[in-house]
Design a protein around this motif. Structure first.
Motif, PDB file in Angstrom:
ATOM      1  N   PRO A 152      39.075  21.308 100.633  1.00  0.00           N
ATOM      2  CA  PRO A 152      38.955  22.207 101.788  1.00  0.00           C
ATOM      3  C   PRO A 152      37.644  22.985 101.802  1.00  0.00           C
ATOM      4  CG  PRO A 152      40.420  23.145 100.149  1.00  0.00           C
ATOM      5  CD  PRO A 152      40.102  21.763  99.674  1.00  0.00           C
ATOM      6  N   LYS A 153      37.030  23.138 100.632  1.00  0.00           N
ATOM      7  CA  LYS A 153      35.791  23.923 100.561  1.00  0.00           C
ATOM      8  C   LYS A 153      34.889  23.345  99.483  1.00  0.00           C
ATOM      9  CE  LYS A 153      36.264  28.112 101.621  1.00  0.00           C
ATOM     10  NZ  LYS A 153      36.658  29.537 101.669  1.00  0.00           N
ATOM     11  N   ILE A 154      33.581  23.290  99.781  1.00  0.00           N
ATOM     12  CA  ILE A 154      32.619  22.665  98.882  1.00  0.00           C
ATOM     13  C   ILE A 154      31.629  23.706  98.368  1.00  0.00           C
ATOM     14  CG2 ILE A 154      30.847  20.874  98.654  1.00  0.00           C
ATOM     15  CD1 ILE A 154      33.635  19.792  99.203  1.00  0.00           C
ATOM     16  N   PHE A 155      31.351  23.643  97.053  1.00  0.00           N
ATOM     17  CA  PHE A 155      30.351  24.507  96.443  1.00  0.00           C
ATOM     18  C   PHE A 155      29.165  23.651  96.009  1.00  0.00           C
ATOM     19  CE2 PHE A 155      34.294  26.853  95.997  1.00  0.00           C
ATOM     20  CZ  PHE A 155      33.914  28.131  96.394  1.00  0.00           C
ATOM     21  N   GLY A 156      27.975  24.074  96.401  1.00  0.00           N
ATOM     22  CA  GLY A 156      26.774  23.269  96.182  1.00  0.00           C
ATOM     23  C   GLY A 156      26.116  23.491  94.844  1.00  0.00           C
ATOM     24  N   LEU A 157      26.747  23.019  93.786  1.00  0.00           N
ATOM     25  CA  LEU A 157      26.165  23.123  92.448  1.00  0.00           C
ATOM     26  C   LEU A 157      25.600  21.775  92.031  1.00  0.00           C
ATOM     27  CD1 LEU A 157      28.742  25.319  90.494  1.00  0.00           C
ATOM     28  CD2 LEU A 157      26.369  25.875  90.949  1.00  0.00           C
ATOM     29  N   SER A 158      24.335  21.748  91.656  1.00  0.00           N
ATOM     30  CA  SER A 158      23.701  20.498  91.231  1.00  0.00           C
ATOM     31  C   SER A 158      24.227  20.070  89.867  1.00  0.00           C
ATOM     32  CB  SER A 158      22.185  20.675  91.157  1.00  0.00           C
ATOM     33  OG  SER A 158      21.653  20.909  92.438  1.00  0.00           O
ATOM     34  N   THR A 159      24.418  18.770  89.712  1.00  0.00           N
ATOM     35  CA  THR A 159      24.920  18.235  88.449  1.00  0.00           C
ATOM     36  C   THR A 159      24.507  16.778  88.306  1.00  0.00           C
ATOM     37  OG1 THR A 159      26.916  18.045  87.070  1.00  0.00           O
ATOM     38  CG2 THR A 159      27.125  17.443  89.384  1.00  0.00           C
ATOM     39  N   SER A 160      24.584  16.259  87.106  1.00  0.00           N
ATOM     40  CA  SER A 160      24.342  14.837  86.881  1.00  0.00           C
ATOM     41  C   SER A 160      25.537  14.039  87.408  1.00  0.00           C
ATOM     42  CB  SER A 160      24.168  14.551  85.391  1.00  0.00           C
ATOM     43  OG  SER A 160      22.956  15.071  84.918  1.00  0.00           O
ATOM     44  N   MET A 161      25.260  12.819  87.864  1.00  0.00           N
ATOM     45  CA  MET A 161      26.309  11.948  88.387  1.00  0.00           C
ATOM     46  C   MET A 161      26.070  10.517  87.910  1.00  0.00           C
ATOM     47  SD  MET A 161      26.616  13.323  92.326  1.00  0.00           S
ATOM     48  CE  MET A 161      26.922  15.064  92.689  1.00  0.00           C
ATOM     49  N   THR A 162      27.148   9.748  87.893  1.00  0.00           N
ATOM     50  CA  THR A 162      27.100   8.343  87.485  1.00  0.00           C
ATOM     51  C   THR A 162      27.326   7.458  88.703  1.00  0.00           C
ATOM     52  OG1 THR A 162      27.982   8.859  85.280  1.00  0.00           O
ATOM     53  CG2 THR A 162      28.175   6.577  86.033  1.00  0.00           C
ATOM     54  N   VAL A 163      26.325   6.716  89.106  1.00  0.00           N
ATOM     55  CA  VAL A 163      26.476   5.758  90.209  1.00  0.00           C
ATOM     56  C   VAL A 163      26.894   4.424  89.583  1.00  0.00           C
ATOM     57  CG1 VAL A 163      25.372   4.612  92.157  1.00  0.00           C
ATOM     58  CG2 VAL A 163      24.762   6.980  91.591  1.00  0.00           C
ATOM     59  N   ASN A 171      22.774   8.615  86.112  1.00  0.00           N
ATOM     60  CA  ASN A 171      21.453   8.307  86.661  1.00  0.00           C
ATOM     61  C   ASN A 171      20.528   9.508  86.507  1.00  0.00           C
ATOM     62  OD1 ASN A 171      23.545   6.582  88.245  1.00  0.00           O
ATOM     63  ND2 ASN A 171      21.580   5.560  88.569  1.00  0.00           N
ATOM     64  N   PRO A 172      19.255   9.275  86.234  1.00  0.00           N
ATOM     65  CA  PRO A 172      18.313  10.393  86.035  1.00  0.00           C
ATOM     66  C   PRO A 172      18.254  11.307  87.256  1.00  0.00           C
ATOM     67  CG  PRO A 172      17.339   8.321  85.324  1.00  0.00           C
ATOM     68  CD  PRO A 172      18.622   7.968  86.018  1.00  0.00           C
ATOM     69  N   GLY A 173      18.291  12.598  86.998  1.00  0.00           N
ATOM     70  CA  GLY A 173      18.249  13.583  88.077  1.00  0.00           C
ATOM     71  C   GLY A 173      19.596  14.247  88.263  1.00  0.00           C
ATOM     72  N   ARG A 174      19.689  15.053  89.301  1.00  0.00           N
ATOM     73  CA  ARG A 174      20.960  15.707  89.627  1.00  0.00           C
ATOM     74  C   ARG A 174      21.014  15.965  91.127  1.00  0.00           C
ATOM     75  NH1 ARG A 174      19.975  21.382  86.331  1.00  0.00           N
ATOM     76  NH2 ARG A 174      17.721  21.490  86.701  1.00  0.00           N
ATOM     77  N   MET A 175      22.211  16.174  91.613  1.00  0.00           N
ATOM     78  CA  MET A 175      22.436  16.381  93.045  1.00  0.00           C
ATOM     79  C   MET A 175      23.612  17.321  93.208  1.00  0.00           C
ATOM     80  SD  MET A 175      23.135  13.462  95.982  1.00  0.00           S
ATOM     81  CE  MET A 175      21.517  12.706  95.669  1.00  0.00           C
ATOM     82  N   ASP A 176      23.600  18.104  94.277  1.00  0.00           N
ATOM     83  CA  ASP A 176      24.744  18.981  94.491  1.00  0.00           C
ATOM     84  C   ASP A 176      25.705  18.351  95.505  1.00  0.00           C
ATOM     85  OD1 ASP A 176      24.508  20.224  97.271  1.00  0.00           O
ATOM     86  OD2 ASP A 176      22.556  20.762  96.457  1.00  0.00           O
ATOM     87  N   ASN A 177      26.935  18.834  95.498  1.00  0.00           N
ATOM     88  CA  ASN A 177      27.992  18.240  96.303  1.00  0.00           C
ATOM     89  C   ASN A 177      27.723  18.331  97.807  1.00  0.00           C
ATOM     90  OD1 ASN A 177      29.437  17.629  93.977  1.00  0.00           O
ATOM     91  ND2 ASN A 177      30.555  19.567  94.004  1.00  0.00           N
ATOM     92  N   VAL A 178      27.115  19.427  98.238  1.00  0.00           N
ATOM     93  CA  VAL A 178      26.822  19.585  99.661  1.00  0.00           C
ATOM     94  C   VAL A 178      25.785  18.554 100.101  1.00  0.00           C
ATOM     95  CG1 VAL A 178      25.882  21.138 101.416  1.00  0.00           C
ATOM     96  CG2 VAL A 178      27.411  22.038  99.653  1.00  0.00           C
ATOM     97  N   ALA A 179      24.739  18.370  99.303  1.00  0.00           N
ATOM     98  CA  ALA A 179      23.721  17.369  99.626  1.00  0.00           C
ATOM     99  C   ALA A 179      24.331  15.972  99.664  1.00  0.00           C
ATOM    100  CB  ALA A 179      22.583  17.428  98.613  1.00  0.00           C
ATOM    101  N   LEU A 180      25.241  15.691  98.742  1.00  0.00           N
ATOM    102  CA  LEU A 180      25.896  14.385  98.702  1.00  0.00           C
ATOM    103  C   LEU A 180      26.701  14.141  99.976  1.00  0.00           C
ATOM    104  CD1 LEU A 180      26.642  11.812  97.149  1.00  0.00           C
ATOM    105  CD2 LEU A 180      28.454  13.114  96.015  1.00  0.00           C
ATOM    106  N   LEU A 181      27.459  15.139 100.412  1.00  0.00           N
ATOM    107  CA  LEU A 181      28.250  14.979 101.626  1.00  0.00           C
ATOM    108  C   LEU A 181      27.379  14.925 102.867  1.00  0.00           C
ATOM    109  CD1 LEU A 181      31.405  17.209 101.017  1.00  0.00           C
ATOM    110  CD2 LEU A 181      31.221  14.720 100.969  1.00  0.00           C
TER     111      LEU A 181
END
Length: 199
Positions: free
Chosen positions: A78-89, A113-123
């Motif tokens: 229901p709600k997204i917080f934009g914290l950057s983190t590492s992710m596995t594609v 994968n090298p780098g990080r992304m936040d949940n808001v940017a992903l959506l």
């Protein structure tokens, strides 16, 4: 196996590029699952020293939109917080596993994968490429402060060892874009292949 055993701290912060290496001790102990995960990794190394490869997966993303996929989960929140983190594609990294086995790579490996992304940017990227109809609500600055009053399992994992053994791994943003275009293509194919009912 999931590798969310770290969180941001004084040395590893959102505003610097210091990532956790495979040698760093776990910094996140927020629930029983995480503690069991750490104990399991330690047990494997004690019983089979130098013989097992442990892939530390974190917030996995896959083009099949499996229910455990990070994207699938985010679309339900229901709600997204934009914290950057590492992710596995997974589409990018899983094909590397066979070669890692053939090369007899062992020990823990940050499998992100090298780098990080936040949940808001992903959506936002998902909305631009896959489905413009989705809506989501972001947490306010005040809610973000409240959200961060306790440690959260977000962190940057160091990719140096991974890039040494798998030099072809894509940067996170590039890998995410490839997956999103694949999801969009899969959705189009599904629509085209759906038979039209007789009237």
């Amino acid at each position: 196996m999931p590798g969310i055993i770290h969180c941001y701290d004084k040395a590893h912060r959102l505003d610097n590029d210091v990532g956790y290496t495979e040698a760093d001790s776990p910094s996140y102990h927020g629930n029983v699952y995480v503690r069991l995960r750490v104990a399991q990794e330690q047990m494997v190394e004690e019983v089979f020293p130098g013989k097992c490869l442990t892939l530390r997966v974190q917030y996995p993303i896959s083009s099949d939109m499996h229910p455990s996929c990070c994207l699938s989960k985010l679309l339900q929140y229901p709600k997204i917080f934009g914290l950057s983190t590492s992710m596995t594609v997974l589409d990018d990294l899983l094909p590397q596993v066979n070669q890692l086995s053939l090369d007899r790579v062992t020990g823990p490996l940050n499998f992100t994968n090298p780098g990080r992304m936040d949940n808001v940017a992903l959506l936002d990227k998902y909305k631009d490429i896959v489905d413009s109809s989705i809506t989501f609500k972001c947490g306010s600055p005040e809610e973000m402060i409240q959200f961060l009053t306790i440690p959260r399992p977000f962190s940057l994992l160091d990719s140096a060892r991974l890039l040494t053994v798998c030099p072809g791994v894509l940067p996170l943003e590039e890998a995410v874009l490839q997956v999103l275009f694949r999801i969009a293509e899969n959705n189009k194919s599904a629509i085209i292949s759906t038979p039209t009912p007789y009237k």
